[in-house]
Scaffold this motif. Sequence first.
Motif, PDB file in Angstrom:
ATOM      1  N   THR A 106      27.937  40.950  36.478  1.00 23.15           N
ATOM      2  CA  THR A 106      28.479  40.738  37.833  1.00 23.15           C
ATOM      3  C   THR A 106      27.780  39.572  38.517  1.00 23.15           C
ATOM      4  O   THR A 106      28.428  38.708  39.123  1.00 23.15           O
ATOM      5  CB  THR A 106      28.310  42.018  38.686  1.00 23.15           C
ATOM      6  N   GLU A 107      26.449  39.532  38.419  1.00 24.54           N
ATOM      7  CA  GLU A 107      25.688  38.436  39.032  1.00 24.54           C
ATOM      8  C   GLU A 107      26.010  37.104  38.369  1.00 24.54           C
ATOM      9  O   GLU A 107      26.159  36.079  39.052  1.00 24.54           O
ATOM     10  CB  GLU A 107      24.192  38.715  38.929  1.00 24.54           C
ATOM     11  N   ALA A 108      26.122  37.109  37.040  1.00 18.98           N
ATOM     12  CA  ALA A 108      26.420  35.871  36.328  1.00 18.98           C
ATOM     13  C   ALA A 108      27.768  35.304  36.740  1.00 18.98           C
ATOM     14  O   ALA A 108      27.889  34.093  37.012  1.00 18.98           O
ATOM     15  CB  ALA A 108      26.386  36.114  34.823  1.00 18.98           C
ATOM     16  N   ARG A 109      28.786  36.154  36.813  1.00 22.27           N
ATOM     17  CA  ARG A 109      30.123  35.692  37.181  1.00 22.27           C
ATOM     18  C   ARG A 109      30.170  35.198  38.625  1.00 22.27           C
ATOM     19  O   ARG A 109      30.959  34.329  38.961  1.00 22.27           O
ATOM     20  CB  ARG A 109      31.125  36.827  36.969  1.00 22.27           C
ATOM     21  N   LYS A 110      29.288  35.767  39.453  1.00 19.40           N
ATOM     22  CA  LYS A 110      29.257  35.375  40.870  1.00 19.40           C
ATOM     23  C   LYS A 110      28.477  34.096  41.097  1.00 19.40           C
ATOM     24  O   LYS A 110      28.873  33.255  41.930  1.00 19.40           O
ATOM     25  CB  LYS A 110      28.636  36.508  41.687  1.00 19.40           C
ATOM     26  N   SER A 111      27.383  33.900  40.361  1.00 22.72           N
ATOM     27  CA  SER A 111      26.443  32.839  40.704  1.00 22.72           C
ATOM     28  C   SER A 111      26.285  31.727  39.683  1.00 22.72           C
ATOM     29  O   SER A 111      25.693  30.681  39.990  1.00 22.72           O
ATOM     30  CB  SER A 111      25.053  33.451  40.953  1.00 22.72           C
ATOM     31  N   TYR A 112      26.796  31.894  38.464  1.00 22.24           N
ATOM     32  CA  TYR A 112      26.541  30.913  37.425  1.00 22.24           C
ATOM     33  C   TYR A 112      27.820  30.457  36.742  1.00 22.24           C
ATOM     34  O   TYR A 112      28.874  31.115  36.870  1.00 22.24           O
ATOM     35  CB  TYR A 112      25.550  31.489  36.398  1.00 22.24           C
ATOM     36  N   VAL A 145      20.363  38.755  33.457  1.00 20.00           N
ATOM     37  CA  VAL A 145      20.955  39.197  34.724  1.00 20.00           C
ATOM     38  C   VAL A 145      22.140  40.095  34.382  1.00 20.00           C
ATOM     39  O   VAL A 145      22.543  40.181  33.224  1.00 20.00           O
ATOM     40  CB  VAL A 145      21.430  38.015  35.603  1.00 20.00           C
ATOM     41  N   SER A 146      22.717  40.713  35.390  1.00 13.62           N
ATOM     42  CA  SER A 146      23.916  41.515  35.156  1.00 13.62           C
ATOM     43  C   SER A 146      25.127  40.593  35.012  1.00 13.62           C
ATOM     44  O   SER A 146      25.115  39.443  35.478  1.00 13.62           O
ATOM     45  CB  SER A 146      24.145  42.481  36.321  1.00 13.62           C
TER      46      SER A 146
END
Length: 231
Positions: free
Chosen positions: A221-227, A218-219
């Motif tokens: 940005t997505e990792a920091r937001k969702s994981y 994943v990107s």
Amino acid sequence: MMMTRNKNIILSFYCFLLLPLALAAQQQKASHSLDAYLQTKGLVNVSSLDRSIHADLKYGTTDNFTKTVLYDSLSGIYLHPLAADKLVKAQKYLKTLHPDYSLLVYDAVRPLSVQKKMYKVVQNTKYAAYVANPSRTGLHNYGMAVDLTICDKQGKALDMGTPFDFFGSAAGINREAELVQKGVLTKQQVKNRELLRKVMLHAGFLTIRGEWWHFNAVSLTEARKSYKVIE
């Protein structure tokens, strides 16, 4: 009195026999302590999904650019379930293209504690600029990145033009045609890289420009937001 003495001798004898077994059990438990920790964080041992994927965890040995063992108690390839599923998909696709080939993983999840250890080891060395400060989390720290190559049926890695963790322009993927023209890379080396990218992109991974071996599930940005970061 004699009976008590005999009992003590027998007890000592059994303790002598059992001590090595106890030590072995303790060592075995210690050797898998990081594995157990990663499982508690919801990460998946890729081998439980597909045993045909090979592993050569470089940071679990001194065969890496730091010349230091950074994973002193890790035996498996651990990734976030999303990344693990994608890796299995990539392996299956590779097998349809080349049945004798397999993915060979060099690094997967890298807990933040290991990132801190790596960062500390390289300070005041020529590699200091290449290791991210642990205060800036990367996708390895989420179990969302994997470093890998392709190997043949004997387990030998295909020639990709540079070793894993090579710090130089030849490791990049954005100027390969130019590097072939200059004689830095060969057409076969680039062909091998293209095969790796083909199967990884097919499975939903993302490339990065500077490292042919690195792929993100994943990107950032997505990792920091969702994981969650794996500490």
